[in-house]
Enzyme design. Structure first.
Site, short mmCIF file in Angstrom:
data_model
loop_
_atom_site.label_atom_id
_atom_site.label_comp_id
_atom_site.label_asym_id
_atom_site.label_seq_id
_atom_site.Cartn_x
_atom_site.Cartn_y
_atom_site.Cartn_z
CG ASN A 99 -2.02 1.07 1.09
OD1 ASN A 99 -1.85 2.09 0.44
ND2 ASN A 99 -3.15 0.86 1.73
CG ASP A 100 2.04 2.71 3.75
OD1 ASP A 100 0.93 3.26 3.57
OD2 ASP A 100 2.35 2.14 4.80
#
Length: 470
Positions: free
Chosen positions: A396-397
């Protein structure tokens, strides 16, 4: 254990141990040589331990051997049973034990200095030994308490978002100054209250330094704590007059510091800001929440299989979600099927993907993914513009464009994969409600070319594999 003069052959043995430790570090720098690196490290440590036992007068050899057997047995059982998903918190836990051991050795030397051969002619502990003792206890205590916080964050028992205390920098700098001042005072006055104060304040600053650091920087923290544990061991090596501890501690400390610096550069982070405890963190960005509902497209395993089969090149970006689901073996099987169809398959690894340095590399190596298919961020990021499918599994990040555009984001400034340039994006995650470890929503979810594959990562990939096979 009473200290005696170290014979020349023992110094040679310690030198051999040091060379083996250097070879171990070199071997661990590549997945292909990591097994040999581990063996070198184990042999080097065995030589160092045996040499130390032979060259020192042991008060009770059965007790020493029993302690080694108990500790080694516990480590053996834990290492065999631990899941790969829990490896980062295991590393943090082991770092904490190294730090605590340094604290205990320092206190043992203070309470029984004659056994360590550090008493001067006046009957007091040598001032230099007191300096070594104070620094060893301080670094060890910081390593212990900092590693405990890292363990709690990595294990999900504490929020991964930065916990920012008011005036934290003033408190941290004041506490560090007090520790250094007390260590200097300890060289002239060996009163019990001074060493006790150094210990308490060092335990405290370890907590204060790690609590403000967010999840996006956690791999750097693990590497940094590894460095701290090495310096603590080196400081205790001086107190114990043990060359092997000094060499090993210096190697671990320096290599951990270099790795932390390299990772900070890869993330566009300031090394000093990270070790200072989230110095550049913004209180307004600490508690990221998912944005309001926006339109997004959901796909199935059959949809994904069709698009993957029609693609010419696919770049797979794994993250911690892959580790949680243990999906690496199914992912490798999917890659093999695509290659049989003539599709070019590559794996893109971000420096901070997962929860510790090299986490994704270890998982892919465990699944026998060829090393020549695995690329670092700087080597593959330019290829997303010509990529047919960016296949994101549990990350995600490291693919969040907020790192490039949102100055209020806790991950702002961190280089991320340019997946938004790919023709099609497939994003596997459990649900739309969750956000990344840094607590930040991701605009990639809502892009026109994005297909959300909501399911357990392993089950979704297995379903894609079945669809490809048919």
């Amino acid at each position: 254990m009473e200290h005696v003069t170290t014979p020349s052959w023992a110094m040679l043995a310690y030198l051999v141990s040091g060379v083996l430790f250097i070879l171990a570090l070199r071997g661990l720098s590549s997945p292909g040589t990591s097994r040999a690196g581990n063996r070198y490290g184990m042999i080097g440590m065995l030589i160092a331990v045996v040499t130390t036992l032979v060259t020192h007068q042991i008060a009770s050899l059965p007790e020493i051997v029993g302690a080694i057997a108990i500790g080694g047995g516990i480590g053996w059982v834990i290492a065999r049973r631990i899941a790969m998903t829990d490896m980062p918190q295991l590393v943090a836990a082991f770092h904490s034990l190294v730090g605590l051991a340094a604290v205990l050795v320092g206190w043992a030397a203070y309470l029984n200095p004659e056994a360590f051969g550090i008493v001067g002619a006046d009957g007091a502990i040598n001032p230099v030994s007191r300096l070594e003792m104070g620094l060893g206890i301080a670094i060890g205590a910081i390593t212990f308490s900092g590693s405990v916080i890292a363990f709690l964050k990595l294990a999900g028992k504490m929020s991964g978002a930065p916990i920012l205390l008011p005036a934290r920098h003033v408190i941290n700098l004041g506490t560090l100054a007090a520790i250094l001042g007390l260590t200097g005072l300890f060289m002239t006055d060996q009163s019990l209250w001074i060493i006790a104060a150094i210990t308490v304040l060092s335990f405290l600053i370890g907590f204060l330094l790690i609590i403000p650091i967010g999840g996006a920087d956690m791999p750097v923290v693990v590497s940094m704590l590894n460095s701290y544990s090495g310096w603590a061991a080196a400081a205790m090596g001086f107190t114990l007059h043990n060359s092997a501890m000094i060499i090993t501690g210096a190697l671990v400390g320096s290599s951990g510091a270099i790795l932390s610096y390299i990772m900070c550069r890869a993330m566009n982070r300031s090394f000093l800001s990270v070790i200072a405890g989230g110095f550049g963190a913004d209180a307004g960005a600490a508690g990221g929440e998912a944005k309001e509902q926006r339109p997004w497209k959901r796909g199935s395993a059959e949809d994904a299989a069709f698009l993957l089969k029609e693609a010419e090149n696919v770049i797979i970006i794994p993250g911690y979600g892959m580790a949680v689901a243990q999906a690496q073996h199914a992912l490798r099987e999917m890659g093999d099927l695509l290659k049989k169809e003539g599709v070019s398959v590559k794996y893109a690894i971000h420096p901070v993907a997962g929860r510790m340095p090299g986490h994704m590399n270890v998982l892919l190596a465990e699944a026998n993914v060829p090393y020549d298919e695995v690329f670092e961020l700087e080597d593959i990021n330019s290829e997303f513009g010509q990529c047919d499918v960016a296949f994101i599994i549990g990350a995600n990040d490291v693919v969040n464009p907020a790192a490039k555009t949102d100055k209020s984001s806790p991950i702002y400034g961190m280089p991320v994969f340019d997946v938004d340039k790919a023709k099609t994006i497939m994003f596997i995650k459990r649900s739309m409600g969750g956000v990344g470890y840094a607590g930040v929503d991701n605009d990639v979810f809502y892009m026109d070319q994005t297909m959300m594959l909501l399911a357990d990562a392993k089950k979704m990939v297995e379903d894609i594999v079945k669809a490809l096979a048919h």
